[in-house]
Design an enzyme around this catalytic site. Structure first.
Site, mmCIF file in Angstrom:
data_model
loop_
_atom_site.group_PDB
_atom_site.id
_atom_site.type_symbol
_atom_site.label_atom_id
_atom_site.label_comp_id
_atom_site.label_asym_id
_atom_site.label_seq_id
_atom_site.Cartn_x
_atom_site.Cartn_y
_atom_site.Cartn_z
ATOM 1 N N SER A 62 0.813 -1.214 0.000
ATOM 2 C CA SER A 62 0.000 0.000 0.000
ATOM 3 C C SER A 62 0.850 1.269 0.000
ATOM 4 O O SER A 62 1.779 1.410 0.796
ATOM 5 C CB SER A 62 -0.871 -0.022 1.255
ATOM 6 O OG SER A 62 -1.244 1.281 1.636
ATOM 7 N N GLY A 63 0.466 2.210 -0.856
ATOM 8 C CA GLY A 63 1.162 3.497 -0.883
ATOM 9 C C GLY A 63 0.945 4.252 0.413
ATOM 10 O O GLY A 63 1.881 4.833 0.979
ATOM 11 N N LEU A 64 -0.297 4.216 0.907
ATOM 12 C CA LEU A 64 -0.604 4.898 2.171
ATOM 13 C C LEU A 64 0.222 4.310 3.315
ATOM 14 O O LEU A 64 0.837 5.036 4.100
ATOM 15 C CB LEU A 64 -2.106 4.743 2.480
ATOM 16 C CG LEU A 64 -2.544 5.206 3.864
ATOM 17 C CD1 LEU A 64 -2.442 6.718 3.991
ATOM 18 C CD2 LEU A 64 -3.978 4.746 4.172
ATOM 19 N N ASP A 74 0.656 10.416 2.126
ATOM 20 C CA ASP A 74 0.398 9.616 0.926
ATOM 21 C C ASP A 74 0.243 10.557 -0.268
ATOM 22 O O ASP A 74 -0.789 10.591 -0.921
ATOM 23 C CB ASP A 74 -0.875 8.782 1.154
ATOM 24 C CG ASP A 74 -1.122 7.787 0.028
ATOM 25 O OD1 ASP A 74 -0.181 7.515 -0.741
ATOM 26 O OD2 ASP A 74 -2.265 7.302 -0.064
ATOM 27 N N ASP A 101 1.069 -0.812 -5.010
ATOM 28 C CA ASP A 101 0.275 0.383 -5.265
ATOM 29 C C ASP A 101 1.205 1.384 -5.957
ATOM 30 O O ASP A 101 2.064 1.990 -5.322
ATOM 31 C CB ASP A 101 -0.207 0.914 -3.907
ATOM 32 C CG ASP A 101 -0.976 2.203 -4.020
ATOM 33 O OD1 ASP A 101 -1.138 2.710 -5.147
ATOM 34 O OD2 ASP A 101 -1.421 2.695 -2.958
ATOM 35 N N ASP A 103 0.428 4.187 -7.339
ATOM 36 C CA ASP A 103 -0.144 5.543 -7.409
ATOM 37 C C ASP A 103 -0.451 5.888 -8.870
ATOM 38 O O ASP A 103 -1.061 5.115 -9.574
ATOM 39 C CB ASP A 103 0.804 6.550 -6.747
ATOM 40 C CG ASP A 103 0.932 6.308 -5.237
ATOM 41 O OD1 ASP A 103 0.013 5.698 -4.670
ATOM 42 O OD2 ASP A 103 1.950 6.709 -4.651
ATOM 43 N N GLU A 130 -3.367 4.384 -10.898
ATOM 44 C CA GLU A 130 -4.685 5.037 -10.783
ATOM 45 C C GLU A 130 -4.754 6.255 -11.690
ATOM 46 O O GLU A 130 -3.723 6.912 -11.942
ATOM 47 C CB GLU A 130 -4.950 5.413 -9.322
ATOM 48 C CG GLU A 130 -3.985 6.431 -8.748
ATOM 49 C CD GLU A 130 -3.985 6.461 -7.213
ATOM 50 O OE1 GLU A 130 -3.984 5.374 -6.587
ATOM 51 O OE2 GLU A 130 -3.969 7.573 -6.656
ATOM 52 N N LYS A 136 -0.084 12.687 -6.404
ATOM 53 C CA LYS A 136 -1.446 12.309 -6.023
ATOM 54 C C LYS A 136 -1.736 12.658 -4.563
ATOM 55 O O LYS A 136 -0.819 13.001 -3.796
ATOM 56 C CB LYS A 136 -1.682 10.811 -6.258
ATOM 57 C CG LYS A 136 -0.684 9.861 -5.630
ATOM 58 C CD LYS A 136 -0.913 9.503 -4.151
ATOM 59 C CE LYS A 136 -2.316 9.076 -3.855
ATOM 60 N NZ LYS A 136 -2.415 7.603 -3.645
ATOM 61 N N ASN A 138 -4.273 10.989 -1.263
ATOM 62 C CA ASN A 138 -5.036 9.785 -0.929
ATOM 63 C C ASN A 138 -6.502 9.983 -1.313
ATOM 64 O O ASN A 138 -7.058 11.069 -1.194
ATOM 65 C CB ASN A 138 -4.906 9.477 0.559
ATOM 66 C CG ASN A 138 -5.572 8.159 0.899
ATOM 67 O OD1 ASN A 138 -6.741 8.118 1.254
ATOM 68 N ND2 ASN A 138 -4.826 7.079 0.766
ATOM 69 N N SER A 139 -7.133 8.888 -1.739
ATOM 70 C CA SER A 139 -8.509 8.947 -2.251
ATOM 71 C C SER A 139 -9.504 9.444 -1.220
ATOM 72 O O SER A 139 -10.573 9.949 -1.572
ATOM 73 C CB SER A 139 -8.937 7.555 -2.703
ATOM 74 O OG SER A 139 -8.046 7.069 -3.662
ATOM 75 N N ARG A 174 -6.708 1.366 -12.112
ATOM 76 C CA ARG A 174 -7.661 1.758 -11.048
ATOM 77 C C ARG A 174 -8.341 3.049 -11.451
ATOM 78 O O ARG A 174 -7.656 4.031 -11.776
ATOM 79 C CB ARG A 174 -6.864 1.932 -9.761
ATOM 80 C CG ARG A 174 -7.514 2.789 -8.689
ATOM 81 C CD ARG A 174 -6.658 2.663 -7.444
ATOM 82 N NE ARG A 174 -6.946 3.681 -6.451
ATOM 83 C CZ ARG A 174 -6.342 3.727 -5.263
ATOM 84 N NH1 ARG A 174 -5.417 2.825 -4.947
ATOM 85 N NH2 ARG A 174 -6.637 4.676 -4.394
ATOM 86 N N HIS A 205 -12.724 1.774 -7.324
ATOM 87 C CA HIS A 205 -12.604 2.252 -5.948
ATOM 88 C C HIS A 205 -13.843 3.047 -5.566
ATOM 89 O O HIS A 205 -14.432 3.731 -6.397
ATOM 90 C CB HIS A 205 -11.349 3.114 -5.804
ATOM 91 C CG HIS A 205 -10.798 3.125 -4.410
ATOM 92 N ND1 HIS A 205 -11.286 2.355 -3.390
ATOM 93 C CD2 HIS A 205 -9.774 3.844 -3.861
ATOM 94 C CE1 HIS A 205 -10.601 2.571 -2.290
ATOM 95 N NE2 HIS A 205 -9.675 3.476 -2.554
#
Ligand code: SPV
Ligand code: MG
Length: 554
Positions: A62-64, A74, A101, A103, A130, A136, A138-139, A174, A205
């Site tokens: 995970s990037g986060l 992130d 991930d 990104d 993504e 980026k 975080n979503s 993504r 997502h």
């Protein structure tokens, strides 16, 4: 090119078996399998290992989580090469394949090309990119984050597929359309475009608390390509519903990171408040668990295979006699006389330890209760008053076996002298001082050496010298080649020779009275007894004058 990841695959394994261990192939099988697959978040070598031990057959890097574990946001604050380094630890520590991930791919198509190539070279199974813009966020932060142009993002996917170093490398596209507030049609349009561009799977997502839009997407998407989901916000949806809806893969996206935060916070607070480990010990993993997780047993096995067997260097120190130093030796033997704040014996044992001697046996006799030195063990010659050095040596028993150093308890010498003996390949080697010497009126007897080759001091003279005879005497003769320092080293064979010679002395009725010069002379008649010459840098303490000198000896 098919990259083989670093697993212990036997050399004889068939190529097909080896292929089954490729991370790319393993990840592809998970994502394309008809069963629902699960990827567990990990962010380090250790967490990847724990995920694998729990039974997960795939890992989400995970990037986060990786960013947070580095104390970063992130938001692409960690560079892609820094992420790559973390991935390398993860690949090395777990054999479950990793979907990283990626990104946005860290830039445009060109950055994606290089990133994908390097991931393949490091044994990562696949990457998810993504449709957002670099850098980026975080979503779950903010609303309506801008999305990438569809064609531009398709270019990133194509560039990635054209750069993979292994046919089975997986690229998951993504779309953040739903998260960014776009309607379902836009999410489906993007997914289809990414699928056409060559993406192996689609990650849809959502940040809603329920899975309705995920289920709608799945219904309308059909079976065009595997669908990956991240149910972080819609966690209450039963997993079986994902299975029934035809989800390919579920990512548990950040739970090892979050679990570790809870555990570390609680532990740190408790230790801080209690100023004690009492309440924490038993709740945290033991250090043995840590050793096991990082594979210490494998290192031990490798050490046994690749390191030379450690030599168990031992020593015997003869310190049974009183020594003639009058008042000074009334309540303690000579070896316990203080020399600049430390007993002589302690100085000797310390020098032995510094040179790698791990086990020193001191033969005590006179005032044995006063004899002690850190790092030594003791055996006693209670007949010290009417026996000689050979008898004391015999008391050492079991210690007189294997490689060993033999020393009188009243000698001091510079370490290089001992190191030089230890480096010798001879079975018996003696340290001999070659300096010419005139006896002082008060000096005691010396262990004088006759040799087959005298010391010349000549740089080019490397002819080995051997003992011819040794005697305890008060003055040198013309044949004297030097004085034995009371320091010798024996190989296992040399020690065996000594044991045999002690037996011979017993047979001759000389065991109780013989001194070491007698023993060494007899040995020299049967076996080569090497001599190493030195000039000074040692002393023994036979007289008060010697003691005065010793107190100046550092
Ligand atoms: C991550 O784990 O970094 C992800 C998933 O990208 S999410 O945080 O849900 O966006
Ligand atoms: Mg991420």
């Amino acid at each position: 090119m098919n990259r083989i990841v670093r697993h212990p695959i036997p050399r004889w394994a068939a190529e097909t078996d080896r292929a089954a261990h490729r991370a790319t192939t393993a990840l592809r099988r998970e994502i394309f399998s008809p069963d629902l697959s699960f990827l567990m978040e990990a962010h380090s070598g250790l967490s990847a290992k724990l995920a694998e031990e729990a039974g997960f057959r795939g890992i989400w890097a995970s990037g986060l989580a990786i960013s947070a574990s580095l104390g970063l946001r992130d938001s692409n604050e960690a560079s892609w090469t820094q992420v790559l380094e973390i991935l390398e630890y993860m690949v090395d520590s777990a054999s479950a394949p990793i979907l990283v991930d990626g990104d946005t791919g860290h830039g445009n198509f060109n950055n994606v090309r290089r990133f994908v190539r390097k991931l393949g070279e490091r044994g990562v199974g696949g990457v998810c990119i993504e449709d957002k813009l670099f850098p980026k966020a975080n979503s779950f932060i903010g609303e309506a984050q801008p999305l990438a142009d569809v064609d531009e993002f398709c270019g990133r996917i194509k560039a990635g597929k054209d750069s993979q170093v292994d046919d089975d490398f997986v690229i998951v596209a993504r779309t953040e359309a739903l998260i960014s507030g776009w309607p379902m049609d836009e999410a489906l349009r993007r997914a289809e475009a990414y699928h056409q561009a060559g993406a192996d799977a689609i990650l849809i997502h959502s940040k809603r608390a329920d899975a309705q839009e995920i289920f709608e997407f799945l219904r309308r998407w059909g079976e065009r390509a595997p669908v990956v989901i991240v149910p972080t916000t819609y966690h209450s949806t039963p997993t079986d519903l994902f299975r029934q809806a035809g989800v390919s893969t579920v990512i548990w996206a950040n739970h090892l990171l979050r679990a570790s935060i809870t555990a570390m916070r609680e532990t740190a607070r408790r230790i801080h408040d209690d100023q004690s480990l009492q309440d924490v010990e038993g709740r945290v993993a033991g250090v043995k668990d840590v050793f096991r997780l990082v594979g210490n047993d494998e290192l031990e096995a490798a050490e046994a295979r690749y390191l030379p067997a450690p030599q168990r260097q031992r020593a015997i120190v003869l310190a049974a006699s009183r020594g003639e130093l009058g008042e000074l030796t009334r309540d303690r033997p000579k070896c316990m006389i203080d020399v600049r704040g430390q007993p002589l014996l302690q100085r000797l044992v310390s020098t032995l330890i510094e040179s790698g001697v791990r086990e020193t046996t001191v033969v005590r006799g006179y005032r044995k209760e006063a004899v002690s030195a850190w790092g030594a063990r003791y055996v006693d010659n209670d007949r010290f008053a009417d026996t000689g050095e050979v008898y004391s040596l015999g008391m050492a028993g079991q210690a007189l076996e294997g490689e060993l150093v033999l020393a009188y308890g009243d000698v001091l010498f510079r370490r290089y002298i001992l190191d030089s003996l230890l480096a010798s390949s001879a079975d018996i080697v003696l340290a001999v001082d070659a300096r010419p010497w005139t006896p002082a009126p008060a000096s005691g007897s010396r262990d004088l050496v006759e040799a087959d080759h005298r010391f010349s001091g000549d740089y080019l003279d490397d002819a080995p010298a051997h003992l011819v005879s040794m005697a305890s005497a008060f003055a040198p003769s013309p044949a004297t080649a030097g004085e034995w320092m009371g320091l010798a080293r024996l190989s296992s064979l040399g020690a065996q020779w000594v044991v045999e010679e002690i037996e011979a002395l017993k047979a001759d009725g000389l065991y109780e009275t013989a001194d070491l010069p007698t023993l060494l002379t007899r040995l020299a008649a049967r076996h080569p007894v090497r001599i190493k010459y030195f000039t000074g840098h040692w002393m023994d303490v036979d007289t008060l004058a010697d003691l005065a000198d010793a107190r100046n000896f550092t």
